[in-house]
Design a protein around this motif. Structure first.
Motif, short mmCIF file in Angstrom:
data_model
loop_
_atom_site.label_atom_id
_atom_site.label_comp_id
_atom_site.label_asym_id
_atom_site.label_seq_id
_atom_site.Cartn_x
_atom_site.Cartn_y
_atom_site.Cartn_z
N GLY A 106 0.80 -1.22 0.00
CA GLY A 106 0.00 0.00 0.00
C GLY A 106 0.83 1.26 0.00
O GLY A 106 0.66 2.14 -0.85
N ILE A 107 1.76 1.37 0.96
CA ILE A 107 2.60 2.56 1.04
C ILE A 107 3.53 2.66 -0.16
O ILE A 107 3.85 3.75 -0.63
CB ILE A 107 3.41 2.57 2.37
CG1 ILE A 107 4.11 3.92 2.53
CG2 ILE A 107 4.42 1.43 2.41
CD1 ILE A 107 4.76 4.07 3.90
N VAL A 108 3.95 1.49 -0.69
CA VAL A 108 4.80 1.49 -1.88
C VAL A 108 4.05 2.06 -3.07
O VAL A 108 4.53 2.96 -3.77
CB VAL A 108 5.30 0.06 -2.20
CG1 VAL A 108 6.07 0.05 -3.51
CG2 VAL A 108 6.17 -0.46 -1.06
N LEU A 109 2.82 1.54 -3.29
CA LEU A 109 2.04 2.01 -4.44
C LEU A 109 1.64 3.47 -4.29
O LEU A 109 1.68 4.25 -5.24
CB LEU A 109 0.80 1.14 -4.61
CG LEU A 109 1.03 -0.28 -5.12
CD1 LEU A 109 -0.27 -1.06 -5.14
CD2 LEU A 109 1.64 -0.25 -6.52
N ASN A 110 1.28 3.88 -3.06
CA ASN A 110 0.84 5.25 -2.82
C ASN A 110 1.96 6.26 -3.12
O ASN A 110 1.81 7.16 -3.95
CB ASN A 110 0.38 5.39 -1.37
CG ASN A 110 -0.18 6.76 -1.08
OD1 ASN A 110 -0.44 7.56 -1.98
ND2 ASN A 110 -0.37 7.06 0.19
N GLN A 111 3.10 6.07 -2.45
CA GLN A 111 4.19 7.02 -2.66
C GLN A 111 4.85 6.81 -4.01
O GLN A 111 5.33 7.77 -4.62
CB GLN A 111 5.21 6.91 -1.52
CG GLN A 111 4.64 7.34 -0.19
CD GLN A 111 5.70 7.80 0.80
OE1 GLN A 111 6.74 8.32 0.44
NE2 GLN A 111 5.43 7.58 2.08
N SER A 112 4.87 5.57 -4.51
CA SER A 112 5.45 5.33 -5.83
C SER A 112 4.62 6.03 -6.90
O SER A 112 5.17 6.58 -7.86
CB SER A 112 5.51 3.83 -6.13
OG SER A 112 6.42 3.19 -5.28
N PHE A 113 3.30 6.02 -6.75
CA PHE A 113 2.44 6.70 -7.72
C PHE A 113 2.73 8.20 -7.72
O PHE A 113 2.90 8.81 -8.78
CB PHE A 113 0.97 6.43 -7.39
CG PHE A 113 0.02 7.15 -8.31
CD1 PHE A 113 -0.17 6.72 -9.61
CD2 PHE A 113 -0.68 8.27 -7.86
CE1 PHE A 113 -1.04 7.38 -10.47
CE2 PHE A 113 -1.54 8.94 -8.71
CZ PHE A 113 -1.73 8.49 -10.01
N LYS A 114 2.79 8.79 -6.53
CA LYS A 114 3.08 10.22 -6.43
C LYS A 114 4.48 10.53 -6.97
O LYS A 114 4.69 11.52 -7.68
CB LYS A 114 2.97 10.69 -4.98
CG LYS A 114 1.56 10.62 -4.42
CD LYS A 114 1.52 11.02 -2.95
CE LYS A 114 0.11 10.92 -2.38
NZ LYS A 114 0.07 11.25 -0.93
N ASN A 115 5.43 9.67 -6.62
CA ASN A 115 6.80 9.88 -7.10
C ASN A 115 6.90 9.70 -8.62
O ASN A 115 7.69 10.38 -9.28
CB ASN A 115 7.76 8.92 -6.40
CG ASN A 115 7.98 9.29 -4.94
OD1 ASN A 115 7.73 10.43 -4.54
ND2 ASN A 115 8.45 8.35 -4.15
N THR A 116 6.10 8.76 -9.15
CA THR A 116 6.12 8.57 -10.59
C THR A 116 5.60 9.81 -11.31
O THR A 116 6.16 10.25 -12.32
CB THR A 116 5.26 7.35 -10.99
OG1 THR A 116 5.81 6.18 -10.36
CG2 THR A 116 5.24 7.14 -12.49
#
Length: 485
Positions: A2-12
Motif C-alpha cells: 500500500g505505502i509502496v504504491l501510494n508514494q510510488s504513484f506520487k513519485n512517478t
C-alpha cells in the motif's frame, strides 16, 4: 504494497513531470539556446560531478537507510545522525586541499582534448558537494517514510531552475559563463531547501557519543563509496570519456540527447526505488524473508510492465521524434535502442539493488561492481576511438547486462529468490509482438501528430493486453480502480 504504491504513484507523477521538463530542456532549449560546444561542456561538467558525488557523500546516504531502523533508543539515533552529518567532511576537506595544490595538473588532464573545460574545474567540485549532501538529506527523509517532497526536489526543482536560466540566456540577460555559474547555484539552492525540509521532518540533536557498531557503519559507508562510484561510473563514464577522448566536445551533447531519450525508461524504477529502499532494509533487519520475496517479485513485475510500455513509446516513435530535432542531434538511433534495452533490463530487476546493498553480502557485490566498472572503462576506451558515441553506447550496454545478470544469480544463490514470473514472459512477448507490428507503420501527418496518435493507439492496445493476460495482480487492480471496471 500500500505505502509502496501510494508514494510510488506520487513519485512517478513528479518524476515524469521532471523528465518532461528535462525533455524540453534537453531536446529543445539546450539545442537551440546554447552552442553545441557549450551544451557539451555542461553535460561534461554534470557527468564529472556525478562521478565524484559518491566520494563526497562517503556512502552516508546509503548508511542512513541501512542502519537507521536498527537503532531503537532516541539517544543512539541522535548519535548516529550526528555521525552521518559530519562523516562526508572526511573526504571533502582533503579533496579541496588536493584540488587547490594540484589544480594545474588536474586542469591539464581534464582539458587535454577540450580546452574549454579548463575554466570550470572548481564548478565540478562544488556541484559534487551539493549533489552529495542533497542525497544525504533526502535519505534523512526516506527513513521517515517521507519521499514525495524529496523526489520533487530531485526531479523537478533543478530542471525548472535550469529552464529559467536557459530562457535568460536566450533573452540575453545572462552570458553563457553566467549561466554555468547560476546552474551551480541552482544545485546549491536545492541542497539548502532539502536540508530545511529534512530538519522539519526530524530536527537533529547533535550528540557526539560512540556507537557500539560504529566500525560496521564506517566500513559499510566506505564500501558504499565504491558501490556508488560503480553505479555512477556505469551511468556517466561514457559521457565523461567521450569528453576526454573525442576532440569535439559537441559529441557529448549529441550523445546526451540520445541517452536522455533512453533514460526515460528508468523513471518508474527511480520513483519506486525511493520507498522500496527503506522497506527492503526494514524487511532485511527484521529477517522477514516472505515479505522480502513478495516485494522482489511484485516490484519486478510492476516495473517491467510500466517500463515496457515506455520502451515501446520510445522505440516506435523515435524516427518521428528525430524529424523535429536539429539534424546534428539525430544520429543516435543505435544509442537510443541499445541503451533502452539496458534500461529495460534494469527495471526488470525490481528491488534487487536494495536487497544487495542492505544485506550482509554487499562486499561481494561491490567486488563484482568494481570489476565491471573497470570493464566499462576499458570497453569505452576500446570502442569510443573506433565507433564514437555508438561504441560508447555498446560498451555501456555490455557492462550493464553483465552486471545485472551477476546480481540476479547472486540473489538467487543467497536468498533463493528470482524476480521473474510467468507474467514477465507475457510482458516480453507483448513487447516483441507490438514492436514488430508498429515499428514500420506511421500516420501520414506531422511528426508531433503522429507521435500523439500512435502513442494513444499503442497505449490502448498495450493496456488491453496487460489486463486480459493478467500479467500482474497489482497492475490489474490499478486498471480496475482507475477505469472503474
Amino acid at each position: 504494497m500500500g505505502i509502496v504504491l501510494n508514494q510510488s504513484f506520487k513519485n512517478t507523477i513528479t518524476t515524469y513531470l521532471g523528465f518532461g521538463i528535462g525533455a524540453i530542456n534537453t531536446l529543445f532549449l539546450y539545442t537551440n539556446f546554447l552552442s553545441d560546444q557549450y551544451y557539451g561542456l555542461v553535460a561534461f561538467l554534470l557527468s564529472a560531478a556525478n562521478i565524484m558525488m559518491p566520494f563526497m557523500a562517503f556512502g552516508v546516504h546509503n548508511a542512513i537507510v541501512k542502519f537507521y531502523s536498527s537503532f531503537k533508543s532516541k539517544s543512539s539515533i541522535n548519535s548516529f545522525l550526528t555521525l552521518m552529518l559530519f562523516l562526508p567532511l572526511v573526504f571533502i576537506i582533503p579533496t579541496g586541499f588536493i584540488g587547490y595544490f594540484a589544480y594545474d595538473s588536474i586542469v591539464r588532464w581534464l582539458a587535454g582534448e577540450n580546452q574549454i573545460v579548463e575554466n570550470y574545474v572548481w564548478h565540478i567540485f562544488i556541484l559534487a558537494i551539493a549533489m552529495a549532501y542533497f542525497e544525504i538529506f533526502f535519505a534523512w527523509t526516506k527513513v521517515q517514510m517521507q519521499t514525495v517532497f524529496g523526489n520533487v526536489m530531485k526531479e523537478i526543482f533543478h530542471r525548472v531552475g535550469i529552464m529559467i536560466l536557459l530562457f535568460a540566456v536566450y533573452l540575453e540577460w545572462l552570458t553563457v559563463d553566467n549561466f554555468i555559474v547560476a546552474m551551480v547555484g541552482v544545485y546549491v539552492l536545492r541542497l539548502l531547501i532539502m536540508k530545511l525540509y529534512a530538519y522539519s521532518v526530524r530536527f537533529p540533536t547533535l550528540k557526539f557519543r560512540r556507537l557500539e557498531n560504529r566500525f560496521s557503519i564506517l566500513k559499510y559507508s566506505a564500501l558504499m563509496i565504491i558501490a556508488g562510484s560503480v553505479a555512477m561510473l556505469i551511468l556517466d563514464i561514457d559521457k565523461f570519456m567521450i569528453g576526454l577522448i573525442v576532440p569535439d566536445i559537441e559529441q557529448v551533447a549529441y550523445y546526451s540527447v540520445a541517452i536522455f531519450i533512453a533514460t526515460v525508461i528508468a523513471v518508474p524504477q527511480r520513483a519506486m526505488h525511493q520507498i522500496m529502499l527503506p522497506l527492503t532494509a526494514k524487511y532485511l533487519n527484521e529477517k522477514d524473508n516472505f515479505a522480502l520475496e513478495d516485494l522482489y517479485k511484485r516490484s519486478s513485475m510492476t516495473l517491467l510492465a510500466v517500463s515496457g510500455f515506455i520502451f515501446l513509446l520510445i522505440i516506435l516513435n523515435i524516427n518521428q521524434l528525430y524529424e523535429i530535432l536539429p539534424e546534428e542531434f539525430t544520429g543516435g538511433l543505435f544509442v537510443v535502442l541499445i541503451v533502452s534495452l539496458a534500461k529495460l533490463y534494469d527495471n526488470g530487476l525490481g528491488n534487487n539493488n536494495a536487497i544487495l546493498f542492505n544485506s550482509d553480502y554487499y562486499r561481494m557485490v561491490l567486488f563484482f561492481g568494481v570489476i565491471l566498472a573497470l570493464m566499462a572503462i576499458v570497453l569505452n576506451a576500446v570502442f569510443i576511438p573506433i565507433y564514437g558515441i555508438e561504441g560508447s553506447a555498446f560498451a555501456t550496454f555490455l557492462a550493464v547486462c553483465i552486471y545485472n545478470t551477476i546480481k540476479i544469480i547472486f540473489v538467487k544463490q543467497k536468498f533463493n529468490m528470482l524476480p521473474f514470473t510467468i507474467g514477465s514472459a507475457k510482458v516480453m512477448l507483448i513487447l516483441v509482438v507490438l514492436s514488430m507490428v508498429f515499428y514500420f507503420w506511421e500516420f501520414p501527418f506531422h511528426p508531433i501528430a503522429n507521435i500523439i496518435l500512435k502513442s494513444l493507439l499503442i497505449g490502448i492496445v498495450y493496456l488491453i493486453l496487460i489486463y486480459k493476460l493478467n500479467v500482474s495482480e497489482d497492475i490489474s487492480e490499478q486498471i480496475k480502480k482507475y477505469l472503474k471496471l
